[in-house]
Design an enzyme around this catalytic site. Structure first.
Site, mmCIF file in Angstrom:
data_model
loop_
_atom_site.group_PDB
_atom_site.id
_atom_site.type_symbol
_atom_site.label_atom_id
_atom_site.label_comp_id
_atom_site.label_asym_id
_atom_site.label_seq_id
_atom_site.Cartn_x
_atom_site.Cartn_y
_atom_site.Cartn_z
ATOM 1 N N HIS A 192 -14.280 92.839 -29.313
ATOM 2 C CA HIS A 192 -12.911 93.300 -29.044
ATOM 3 C C HIS A 192 -11.911 92.852 -30.100
ATOM 4 O O HIS A 192 -10.716 92.871 -29.856
ATOM 5 C CB HIS A 192 -12.456 92.816 -27.652
ATOM 6 C CG HIS A 192 -13.277 93.372 -26.545
ATOM 7 N ND1 HIS A 192 -13.378 92.765 -25.319
ATOM 8 C CD2 HIS A 192 -14.053 94.480 -26.479
ATOM 9 C CE1 HIS A 192 -14.181 93.483 -24.541
ATOM 10 N NE2 HIS A 192 -14.607 94.528 -25.218
ATOM 11 N N CYS A 202 3.604 98.812 -46.758
ATOM 12 C CA CYS A 202 4.278 100.123 -46.605
ATOM 13 C C CYS A 202 5.424 100.070 -45.597
ATOM 14 O O CYS A 202 6.108 101.076 -45.378
ATOM 15 C CB CYS A 202 3.259 101.183 -46.174
ATOM 16 S SG CYS A 202 2.766 101.055 -44.436
ATOM 17 N N GLY A 261 -19.205 83.119 -18.658
ATOM 18 C CA GLY A 261 -17.752 83.189 -18.504
ATOM 19 C C GLY A 261 -17.170 84.579 -18.574
ATOM 20 O O GLY A 261 -16.100 84.780 -19.146
HETATM 21 C C1 BV8 Z 1 -14.152 101.992 -24.024
HETATM 22 C C2 BV8 Z 1 -9.121 92.769 -26.100
HETATM 23 C C3 BV8 Z 1 -14.648 104.251 -24.553
HETATM 24 C C4 BV8 Z 1 -7.658 92.849 -26.004
HETATM 25 C C5 BV8 Z 1 -10.101 93.620 -24.027
HETATM 26 C C6 BV8 Z 1 -16.104 102.809 -16.610
HETATM 27 C C7 BV8 Z 1 -15.415 102.713 -15.420
HETATM 28 C C8 BV8 Z 1 -14.059 102.386 -15.397
HETATM 29 C C9 BV8 Z 1 -13.362 102.143 -16.580
HETATM 30 C C10 BV8 Z 1 -14.076 102.226 -17.738
HETATM 31 C C11 BV8 Z 1 -15.420 102.572 -17.785
HETATM 32 N N1 BV8 Z 1 -15.815 102.594 -19.080
HETATM 33 C C12 BV8 Z 1 -14.775 102.286 -19.857
HETATM 34 C C13 BV8 Z 1 -13.712 102.055 -19.048
HETATM 35 C C14 BV8 Z 1 -12.374 101.667 -19.434
HETATM 36 C C15 BV8 Z 1 -12.300 100.182 -19.751
HETATM 37 C C16 BV8 Z 1 -12.855 99.273 -18.686
HETATM 38 O O1 BV8 Z 1 -13.989 98.808 -18.779
HETATM 39 N N2 BV8 Z 1 -12.032 98.972 -17.710
HETATM 40 C C17 BV8 Z 1 -12.429 97.993 -16.704
HETATM 41 C C18 BV8 Z 1 -11.182 97.233 -16.248
HETATM 42 C C19 BV8 Z 1 -13.133 98.702 -15.576
HETATM 43 N N3 BV8 Z 1 -13.018 99.938 -20.974
HETATM 44 C C20 BV8 Z 1 -12.428 100.261 -22.119
HETATM 45 O O2 BV8 Z 1 -11.365 100.844 -22.184
HETATM 46 C C21 BV8 Z 1 -13.170 99.898 -23.398
HETATM 47 N N4 BV8 Z 1 -13.238 101.044 -24.246
HETATM 48 O O3 BV8 Z 1 -14.927 101.955 -23.118
HETATM 49 O O4 BV8 Z 1 -14.059 103.025 -24.946
HETATM 50 C C22 BV8 Z 1 -13.643 104.893 -23.633
HETATM 51 C C23 BV8 Z 1 -12.456 105.338 -24.167
HETATM 52 C C24 BV8 Z 1 -11.535 105.958 -23.301
HETATM 53 C C25 BV8 Z 1 -11.790 106.062 -21.921
HETATM 54 C C26 BV8 Z 1 -12.995 105.569 -21.392
HETATM 55 C C27 BV8 Z 1 -13.909 104.976 -22.258
HETATM 56 C C28 BV8 Z 1 -12.413 98.807 -24.146
HETATM 57 C C29 BV8 Z 1 -12.444 97.525 -23.369
HETATM 58 C C30 BV8 Z 1 -11.854 96.395 -24.228
HETATM 59 C C31 BV8 Z 1 -10.506 96.007 -23.696
HETATM 60 N N5 BV8 Z 1 -10.013 94.845 -24.445
HETATM 61 N N6 BV8 Z 1 -9.682 92.582 -24.770
HETATM 62 C C32 BV8 Z 1 -7.048 91.525 -25.651
HETATM 63 O O5 BV8 Z 1 -7.783 90.545 -25.371
HETATM 64 O O6 BV8 Z 1 -5.819 91.475 -25.647
HETATM 65 S S1 BV8 Z 1 -10.815 93.351 -22.520
HETATM 66 C C33 BV8 Z 1 -10.443 91.786 -21.964
HETATM 67 O O7 BV8 Z 1 -10.914 91.685 -20.618
HETATM 68 C C34 BV8 Z 1 -11.211 90.728 -22.686
HETATM 69 O O8 BV8 Z 1 -11.542 91.027 -24.004
HETATM 70 C C35 BV8 Z 1 -12.449 90.594 -21.888
HETATM 71 O O9 BV8 Z 1 -13.492 91.184 -22.546
HETATM 72 C C36 BV8 Z 1 -12.251 91.483 -20.763
HETATM 73 C C37 BV8 Z 1 -12.999 91.013 -19.550
HETATM 74 O O10 BV8 Z 1 -12.526 89.811 -19.207
HETATM 75 P P1 BV8 Z 1 -13.521 88.552 -19.139
HETATM 76 O O11 BV8 Z 1 -13.765 88.082 -20.521
HETATM 77 O O12 BV8 Z 1 -14.699 88.846 -18.312
HETATM 78 O O13 BV8 Z 1 -12.540 87.590 -18.445
HETATM 79 P P2 BV8 Z 1 -12.140 87.611 -16.913
HETATM 80 O O14 BV8 Z 1 -10.841 86.892 -16.779
HETATM 81 O O15 BV8 Z 1 -12.282 88.989 -16.365
HETATM 82 O O16 BV8 Z 1 -13.281 86.744 -16.257
HETATM 83 C C38 BV8 Z 1 -13.407 85.369 -16.621
HETATM 84 C C39 BV8 Z 1 -14.687 84.899 -15.981
HETATM 85 O O17 BV8 Z 1 -14.903 83.553 -16.375
HETATM 86 C C40 BV8 Z 1 -14.643 84.918 -14.466
HETATM 87 O O18 BV8 Z 1 -15.843 85.476 -13.971
HETATM 88 C C41 BV8 Z 1 -14.544 83.441 -14.083
HETATM 89 O O19 BV8 Z 1 -15.236 83.150 -12.876
HETATM 90 C C42 BV8 Z 1 -15.254 82.791 -15.243
HETATM 91 N N7 BV8 Z 1 -14.860 81.415 -15.536
HETATM 92 C C43 BV8 Z 1 -13.671 80.822 -15.312
HETATM 93 N N8 BV8 Z 1 -13.711 79.531 -15.755
HETATM 94 C C44 BV8 Z 1 -14.960 79.344 -16.268
HETATM 95 C C45 BV8 Z 1 -15.695 80.536 -16.142
HETATM 96 N N9 BV8 Z 1 -16.965 80.664 -16.559
HETATM 97 C C46 BV8 Z 1 -17.545 79.572 -17.112
HETATM 98 N N10 BV8 Z 1 -16.910 78.385 -17.273
HETATM 99 C C47 BV8 Z 1 -15.627 78.242 -16.864
HETATM 100 N N11 BV8 Z 1 -15.003 77.047 -17.018
#
Ligand code: BV8
Length: 254
Positions: A121, A153, A190
């Site tokens: 990402h 630019c 994570g």
């Molecule tokens: C795309 C960068 C083609 C920016 C990020 C199918 C169904 C529905 C929607 C979609 C689908 N396919 C695609 C989509 C759309 C979307 C998507 O997936 N939406 C989700 C919400 C359903 N995907 C996209 O848009 C992707 N592009 O597919 O292109 C396309 C194009 C158009 C239309 C359709 C498809 C692009 C996705 C990238 C987005 N950019 N980040 C920025 O950071 O500012 S995503 C962002 O959230 C992060 O990068 C990260 O990857 C992401 C997920 O978050 P996590 O890393 O998992 O973090 P989260 O907080 O969720 O969870 C933390 C975890 O850690 C928890 O489980 C917690 O319990 C755990 N934890 C906590 N403490 C600890 C721990 N684990 C271990 N130790 C600890 N101490």
């Protein structure tokens, strides 16, 4: 101990493994003090990431989106990688084939010493020109100018990250799927395992016969498919696995 936290069995597998990939999410940086996306602290002012990390949010209000990234850059700049990042960097030198595929944009895997890192990402310290696509590194904290403009630019600069609704870099994504499907073990650490296409990587690895090891304090949609599932914080679990692996290696050397 239930099967899925069977540490001796995992150590046995790791002693006979050469090819490992690791998929990390915001959770691996949580113990460094960086807010995750979906945790309580994941809020910024009254916004959630899905509302700000989008092309439409940026075109409507580049100043607000850049304020959010400037705030995150400030936090990341004040924190350091934790023992979870450092363990993965150590394993990168131990296993013959070892790649970290990260969803995070904080650069902490590289900072901890991991050399083979795929940033799915993007990276929060990189920016690109919205007109010419010129890529540049910018480590200013705080940003002197919000929103920043291209020194070449004069057009608006954007963070070099992948927003919701944007496609990932094709070559990076292809490499990530290739490595996953060639791995013998895939650690998934994570991540809430909901964001696509990253969330499909472990299934691609499992389909090719890899053992899946999940490390997360909470269950995720992946948990029931994992061969090993450690309920805990990666900053604690990874060093613990590493200590057991070292013990087993010494023992097997006789
Ligand atoms: C795309 C960068 C083609 C920016 C990020 C199918 C169904 C529905 C929607 C979609 C689908 N396919 C695609 C989509 C759309 C979307 C998507 O997936 N939406 C989700 C919400 C359903 N995907 C996209 O848009 C992707 N592009 O597919 O292109 C396309 C194009 C158009 C239309 C359709 C498809 C692009 C996705 C990238 C987005 N950019 N980040 C920025 O950071 O500012 S995503 C962002 O959230 C992060 O990068 C990260 O990857 C992401 C997920 O978050 P996590 O890393 O998992 O973090 P989260 O907080 O969720 O969870 C933390 C975890 O850690 C928890 O489980 C917690 O319990 C755990 N934890 C906590 N403490 C600890 C721990 N684990 C271990 N130790 C600890 N101490």
């Amino acid at each position: 101990m239930n099967k899925s936290q069977d540490l001796p069995r995992l150590i046995e597998v790791l002693l006979n493994t050469e090819r490992i990939v690791v998929l990390t999410g915001a959770g691996i940086s949580a113990e460094s003090g960086i807010p995750t996306f979906r945790g309580e602290e994941g809020l910024w002012k009254k916004y959630r990431a899905e509302q700000l990390a989008t092309p439409s949010a940026f075109s409507q209000n580049p100043h607000l989106v850049w304020e959010w990234y400037d705030w995150r850059r400030g936090i990341i700049n004040s924190k350091t990688p934790n023992p979870g990042h450092h363990t993965l960097a150590k394993w990168g030198k131990r296993f013959p084939f070892f790649t970290v595929i990260t969803q995070n944009i904080d650069g902490f895997h590289q900072k901890a010493g991991s050399s083979d890192v795929l940033e799915l990402h993007g990276n929060i310290w990189k920016m690109r020109c919205t007109q010419k696509g010129t890529l540049m590194e910018n480590n200013e904290v705080p940003l002197k100018l919000i929103p920043p403009i291209c020194p070449k630019c004069g057009a608006l600069l954007r963070p070099h990250v992948v927003w919701f609704g944007e496609s990932l870099d094709f070559s990076i994504l292809t490499k990530a799927f290739q490595l996953s499907s060639k791995s013998q073990v895939m650690f998934v650490i994570g991540t809430s395992a909901v964001v696509q296409p990253a969330a499909s990587l472990p299934f691609s690895a499992a389909d090719a016969g890899a053992k899946i090891v999940e490390i997360n304090p909470e269950p995720t949609p992946l948990s029931s498919h994992a061969d090993f599932s450690f309920r805990g914080r990666s900053g604690k679990i990874l060093p613990m696995i590493d200590a057991e692996l070292e013990k087993a290696e010494k023992h097997s050397e006789g």
